[in-house]
Design a protein around this motif. Structure first.
Motif, mmCIF file in Angstrom:
data_model
loop_
_atom_site.group_PDB
_atom_site.id
_atom_site.type_symbol
_atom_site.label_atom_id
_atom_site.label_comp_id
_atom_site.label_asym_id
_atom_site.label_seq_id
_atom_site.Cartn_x
_atom_site.Cartn_y
_atom_site.Cartn_z
ATOM 1 N N GLU A 5 0.769 -1.286 0.127
ATOM 2 C CA GLU A 5 0.148 -0.024 -0.180
ATOM 3 C C GLU A 5 1.008 1.262 -0.011
ATOM 4 O OE1 GLU A 5 -3.386 1.793 3.065
ATOM 5 O OE2 GLU A 5 -3.264 -0.412 2.775
ATOM 6 N N ILE A 6 0.784 2.030 -1.096
ATOM 7 C CA ILE A 6 1.596 3.186 -1.071
ATOM 8 C C ILE A 6 0.641 4.320 -0.594
ATOM 9 C CG2 ILE A 6 2.734 4.850 -2.640
ATOM 10 C CD1 ILE A 6 3.004 2.449 -4.439
ATOM 11 N N THR A 7 1.089 5.163 0.502
ATOM 12 C CA THR A 7 0.595 6.296 0.901
ATOM 13 C C THR A 7 1.189 7.576 0.509
ATOM 14 O OG1 THR A 7 2.033 6.028 2.997
ATOM 15 C CG2 THR A 7 -0.257 5.047 2.976
ATOM 16 N N PRO A 8 0.666 8.431 0.177
ATOM 17 C CA PRO A 8 1.109 9.866 -0.341
ATOM 18 C C PRO A 8 1.912 10.865 0.838
ATOM 19 C CG PRO A 8 -1.240 9.995 -0.264
ATOM 20 C CD PRO A 8 -0.874 8.665 0.171
ATOM 21 N N GLU A 9 1.713 10.421 2.025
ATOM 22 C CA GLU A 9 2.142 11.285 3.090
ATOM 23 C C GLU A 9 3.805 11.559 3.113
ATOM 24 O OE1 GLU A 9 -0.076 8.771 4.000
ATOM 25 O OE2 GLU A 9 -1.928 10.054 3.966
ATOM 26 N N PRO A 10 4.450 10.505 3.097
ATOM 27 C CA PRO A 10 5.843 10.622 3.052
ATOM 28 C C PRO A 10 6.391 11.337 1.968
ATOM 29 C CG PRO A 10 5.498 8.131 3.076
ATOM 30 C CD PRO A 10 4.226 9.105 3.189
ATOM 31 N N TYR A 11 5.849 10.895 0.813
ATOM 32 C CA TYR A 11 6.153 11.808 -0.660
ATOM 33 C C TYR A 11 5.924 13.050 -0.460
ATOM 34 C CZ TYR A 11 7.093 6.987 -2.509
ATOM 35 O OH TYR A 11 7.372 5.607 -2.575
ATOM 36 N N ALA A 12 4.600 13.538 -0.090
ATOM 37 C CA ALA A 12 4.270 14.627 -0.088
ATOM 38 C C ALA A 12 5.179 15.775 0.855
ATOM 39 C CB ALA A 12 2.709 14.908 0.363
ATOM 40 N N GLU A 13 5.354 15.183 2.020
ATOM 41 C CA GLU A 13 6.302 15.928 2.966
ATOM 42 C C GLU A 13 7.667 16.119 2.212
ATOM 43 O OE1 GLU A 13 8.069 15.883 7.376
ATOM 44 O OE2 GLU A 13 7.519 13.968 6.397
ATOM 45 N N LEU A 132 13.884 6.595 5.110
ATOM 46 C CA LEU A 132 12.347 6.137 5.493
ATOM 47 C C LEU A 132 12.015 4.881 4.407
ATOM 48 C CD1 LEU A 132 10.825 9.876 4.979
ATOM 49 C CD2 LEU A 132 11.226 8.443 6.972
ATOM 50 N N GLY A 133 13.030 4.466 3.890
ATOM 51 C CA GLY A 133 13.033 3.122 3.248
ATOM 52 C C GLY A 133 11.861 3.002 1.842
ATOM 53 N N ILE A 134 12.081 4.480 1.509
ATOM 54 C CA ILE A 134 11.118 4.542 0.104
ATOM 55 C C ILE A 134 11.943 4.793 -1.188
ATOM 56 C CG2 ILE A 134 9.030 5.401 1.409
ATOM 57 C CD1 ILE A 134 9.911 8.321 0.743
ATOM 58 N N VAL A 135 11.376 4.411 -2.262
ATOM 59 C CA VAL A 135 11.954 4.626 -3.372
ATOM 60 C C VAL A 135 12.011 6.183 -3.948
ATOM 61 C CG1 VAL A 135 12.002 3.717 -5.879
ATOM 62 C CG2 VAL A 135 11.547 2.218 -4.213
ATOM 63 N N LYS A 136 13.365 6.767 -4.375
ATOM 64 C CA LYS A 136 13.589 7.851 -4.818
ATOM 65 C C LYS A 136 12.793 8.281 -6.145
ATOM 66 C CE LYS A 136 16.875 11.160 -5.800
ATOM 67 N NZ LYS A 136 18.657 11.356 -6.277
ATOM 68 N N ASP A 137 13.024 7.345 -6.906
ATOM 69 C CA ASP A 137 12.480 7.475 -8.468
ATOM 70 C C ASP A 137 11.095 6.480 -8.438
ATOM 71 O OD1 ASP A 137 14.345 9.105 -9.232
ATOM 72 O OD2 ASP A 137 15.848 7.236 -9.745
ATOM 73 N N SER A 138 9.948 7.160 -8.924
ATOM 74 C CA SER A 138 8.740 6.137 -9.167
ATOM 75 C C SER A 138 8.894 5.083 -10.155
ATOM 76 C CB SER A 138 7.557 7.193 -9.517
ATOM 77 O OG SER A 138 7.751 7.616 -10.933
ATOM 78 N N PRO A 139 8.212 4.075 -9.971
ATOM 79 C CA PRO A 139 8.410 2.838 -11.056
ATOM 80 C C PRO A 139 8.036 3.399 -12.680
ATOM 81 C CG PRO A 139 7.207 2.256 -9.050
ATOM 82 C CD PRO A 139 7.310 3.592 -8.900
ATOM 83 N N LEU A 140 7.260 4.436 -12.707
ATOM 84 C CA LEU A 140 6.733 5.054 -13.774
ATOM 85 C C LEU A 140 7.999 5.740 -14.496
ATOM 86 C CD1 LEU A 140 4.883 5.682 -16.149
ATOM 87 C CD2 LEU A 140 4.112 7.385 -14.966
ATOM 88 N N SER A 141 8.619 6.484 -13.698
ATOM 89 C CA SER A 141 9.968 7.118 -14.007
ATOM 90 C C SER A 141 11.054 6.203 -14.343
ATOM 91 C CB SER A 141 10.472 8.044 -12.885
ATOM 92 O OG SER A 141 11.926 8.422 -13.255
ATOM 93 N N VAL A 142 11.106 5.033 -13.751
ATOM 94 C CA VAL A 142 12.265 4.015 -14.319
ATOM 95 C C VAL A 142 11.801 3.625 -15.451
ATOM 96 C CG1 VAL A 142 13.079 1.998 -13.502
ATOM 97 C CG2 VAL A 142 12.876 3.528 -11.923
ATOM 98 N N ILE A 143 10.533 3.052 -15.477
ATOM 99 C CA ILE A 143 10.197 2.536 -16.957
ATOM 100 C C ILE A 143 10.397 3.457 -18.323
ATOM 101 C CG2 ILE A 143 8.143 1.785 -18.401
ATOM 102 C CD1 ILE A 143 7.261 0.310 -15.420
ATOM 103 N N VAL A 144 9.875 4.826 -17.935
ATOM 104 C CA VAL A 144 10.250 5.932 -18.990
ATOM 105 C C VAL A 144 11.615 5.884 -19.322
ATOM 106 C CG1 VAL A 144 9.922 8.289 -19.459
ATOM 107 C CG2 VAL A 144 8.022 6.878 -18.617
ATOM 108 N N ASN A 145 12.423 6.328 -18.185
ATOM 109 C CA ASN A 145 13.854 6.404 -18.549
ATOM 110 C C ASN A 145 14.402 5.088 -19.257
ATOM 111 O OD1 ASN A 145 13.927 8.850 -17.341
ATOM 112 N ND2 ASN A 145 14.527 8.090 -15.379
ATOM 113 N N ALA A 146 13.981 3.906 -18.872
ATOM 114 C CA ALA A 146 14.747 2.916 -19.536
ATOM 115 C C ALA A 146 14.260 2.701 -20.981
ATOM 116 C CB ALA A 146 14.036 1.454 -18.921
ATOM 117 N N GLY A 147 12.931 3.185 -21.260
ATOM 118 C CA GLY A 147 12.484 3.058 -22.689
ATOM 119 C C GLY A 147 13.131 4.144 -23.401
ATOM 120 N N SER A 148 13.544 5.220 -22.946
ATOM 121 C CA SER A 148 14.235 6.402 -23.454
ATOM 122 C C SER A 148 15.499 6.059 -23.760
ATOM 123 C CB SER A 148 14.203 7.608 -22.713
ATOM 124 O OG SER A 148 12.757 8.227 -22.350
#
Length: 184
Positions: A5-13, A132-148
């Motif tokens: 479950e991904i919560t937006p709170e830590p990302y938003a902060e 905080l044990g969260i990923v710096k880059d979103s999965p979508l960002s990783v996929i877009v970069n790999a495709g690029s």
């Protein structure tokens, strides 16, 4: 495999603090580092020092009138960093000599350069995500970069194949590759 479950709170902060650093507002970041000071110290992070260095330089921009405040700030906040950042602290104390002529007209003007703020913001993001044990880059960002990265090579391969008139192989590869349903 259960989906986390991904919560937006830590990302938003983190984003709010990251933007504040870019806007040269260090208060949220310094509050955050105070909360996580022990963890940052255990990680040997330079984040807290970088933020205090920028705060010190902001005070110095007040000119000679801010000298007493700057010295008090240094005594209060730099003592815990002496073992790791002694040379950098000595450099910061050297800036006091140039207060009458202004830091912008001194060899220390680089300490207030935009690169220092960017570096502090990037260090914050990297260290905060790690703690905080969260990923710096979103999965979508990783996929877009790999495709690029992969797309130019694929387009180049297609162009070579077309120039050698072997496009039938390209078409054959596309249509004979087993689909995920066929793999079972």
């Amino acid at each position: 495999m259960a989906q986390e479950e991904i919560t937006p709170e830590p990302y938003a902060e983190l984003h709010r603090i990251w933007e504040a650093i870019h806007a040269q507002n260090l208060t949220p970041a310094l509050e955050w580092t105070k909360r996580y000071s022990i963890e940052l110290e255990q990680k040997q992070s330079s984040l807290e020092f970088k933020l205090h260095r920028l705060a010190f330089m902001q005070i110095l921009q007040g000119g000679v009138q801010a000298q007493t405040e700057a010295i008090f700030y240094a005594r209060t906040n730099f003592s815990k960093f002496v073992n790791r950042f002694e040379k950098e602290i000595q450099t910061l104390m050297g800036t006091l000599i140039y207060l009458p002529m202004g830091i912008d007209n001194s060899p220390y003007k680089y300490l207030m350069a935009s690169e220092m703020w960017i570096e502090a913001a990037d260090t914050f993001l990297k260290d905060a995500c790690h703690l905080l044990g969260i990923v710096k880059d979103s999965p979508l960002s990783v996929i877009v970069n790999a495709g690029s990265v992969a797309l130019p090579a694929l387009l180049s391969l297609k162009q070579v194949m077309q120039s050698r008139q072997v496009t039938s192989i390209w078409s054959c590869l596309l249509y004979t590759s087993p689909s995920p349903r066929d793999r079972g």
